[in-house]
Design a protein around this motif. Sequence first.
Motif, PDB file in Angstrom:
ATOM      1  N   SER A  57      34.970  40.768  50.327  1.00  9.70           N
ATOM      2  CA  SER A  57      34.770  39.430  49.753  1.00  9.70           C
ATOM      3  C   SER A  57      36.093  38.749  49.453  1.00  9.70           C
ATOM      4  CB  SER A  57      33.935  39.522  48.475  1.00  9.70           C
ATOM      5  OG  SER A  57      32.644  40.003  48.760  1.00  9.70           O
ATOM      6  N   ILE A  58      37.035  39.504  48.910  1.00  2.00           N
ATOM      7  CA  ILE A  58      38.362  38.947  48.606  1.00  2.00           C
ATOM      8  C   ILE A  58      39.045  38.525  49.902  1.00  2.00           C
ATOM      9  CG2 ILE A  58      40.680  39.527  47.782  1.00  2.00           C
ATOM     10  CD1 ILE A  58      39.266  41.316  45.631  1.00  2.00           C
ATOM     11  N   LEU A  69      40.144  34.699  50.666  1.00  2.00           N
ATOM     12  CA  LEU A  69      41.561  34.382  50.853  1.00  2.00           C
ATOM     13  C   LEU A  69      41.889  34.023  52.292  1.00  2.00           C
ATOM     14  CD1 LEU A  69      43.315  37.112  48.681  1.00  2.00           C
ATOM     15  CD2 LEU A  69      42.606  34.815  48.016  1.00  2.00           C
ATOM     16  N   ARG A  70      40.912  34.212  53.193  1.00  2.00           N
ATOM     17  CA  ARG A  70      41.102  33.955  54.623  1.00  2.00           C
ATOM     18  C   ARG A  70      42.348  34.685  55.113  1.00  2.00           C
ATOM     19  NH1 ARG A  70      40.647  28.234  53.166  1.00  2.00           N
ATOM     20  NH2 ARG A  70      38.470  27.914  52.727  1.00  2.00           N
ATOM     21  N   GLY A  91      43.968  40.820  57.256  1.00  2.00           N
ATOM     22  CA  GLY A  91      42.928  41.535  56.533  1.00  2.00           C
ATOM     23  C   GLY A  91      42.763  42.972  56.967  1.00  2.00           C
ATOM     24  N   ALA A  92      43.087  43.272  58.212  1.00  2.00           N
ATOM     25  CA  ALA A  92      42.961  44.642  58.692  1.00  2.00           C
ATOM     26  C   ALA A  92      43.911  45.575  57.965  1.00  2.00           C
ATOM     27  CB  ALA A  92      43.236  44.690  60.189  1.00  2.00           C
ATOM     28  N   ILE A 145      47.793  37.375  44.059  1.00  2.00           N
ATOM     29  CA  ILE A 145      46.622  38.239  44.262  1.00  2.00           C
ATOM     30  C   ILE A 145      46.955  39.323  45.282  1.00  2.00           C
ATOM     31  CG2 ILE A 145      44.285  38.293  45.227  1.00  2.00           C
ATOM     32  CD1 ILE A 145      44.035  35.379  43.981  1.00  2.00           C
ATOM     33  N   VAL A 146      47.576  38.943  46.381  1.00  2.00           N
ATOM     34  CA  VAL A 146      47.944  39.916  47.405  1.00  2.00           C
ATOM     35  C   VAL A 146      48.929  40.930  46.828  1.00  2.00           C
ATOM     36  CG1 VAL A 146      49.104  40.206  49.642  1.00  2.00           C
ATOM     37  CG2 VAL A 146      47.413  38.381  49.327  1.00  2.00           C
ATOM     38  N   SER A 147      49.853  40.467  46.023  1.00  2.00           N
ATOM     39  CA  SER A 147      50.817  41.373  45.381  1.00  2.00           C
ATOM     40  C   SER A 147      50.104  42.353  44.457  1.00  2.00           C
ATOM     41  CB  SER A 147      51.850  40.556  44.606  1.00  2.00           C
ATOM     42  OG  SER A 147      52.719  41.393  43.908  1.00  2.00           O
TER      43      SER A 147
END
Length: 75
Positions: free
Chosen positions: A17-18, A22-23, A27-28, A64-66
Amino acid sequence: MDLSVPSHANIEHMIESIKTKLRMASGAAMQSSAFSLEQYEDLRDVYDMVINKPNLSISEVEAIVSELGRLRNPS
């Protein structure tokens, strides 16, 4: 889905979902298997914040990614 119960299936749902919200182009690189149940509550906090915000700024996405990177299990 009852996210109040820590489980690997719930972690997978939250990560997917995140990534969708975040598109994330990469993502992989973020697999649910990289997160343990020990970080469940922190991951749930990130998930709740991401899902409940209608829009995210670039700096918020970076933060968020961090944070997700910090929560990942070391390989």
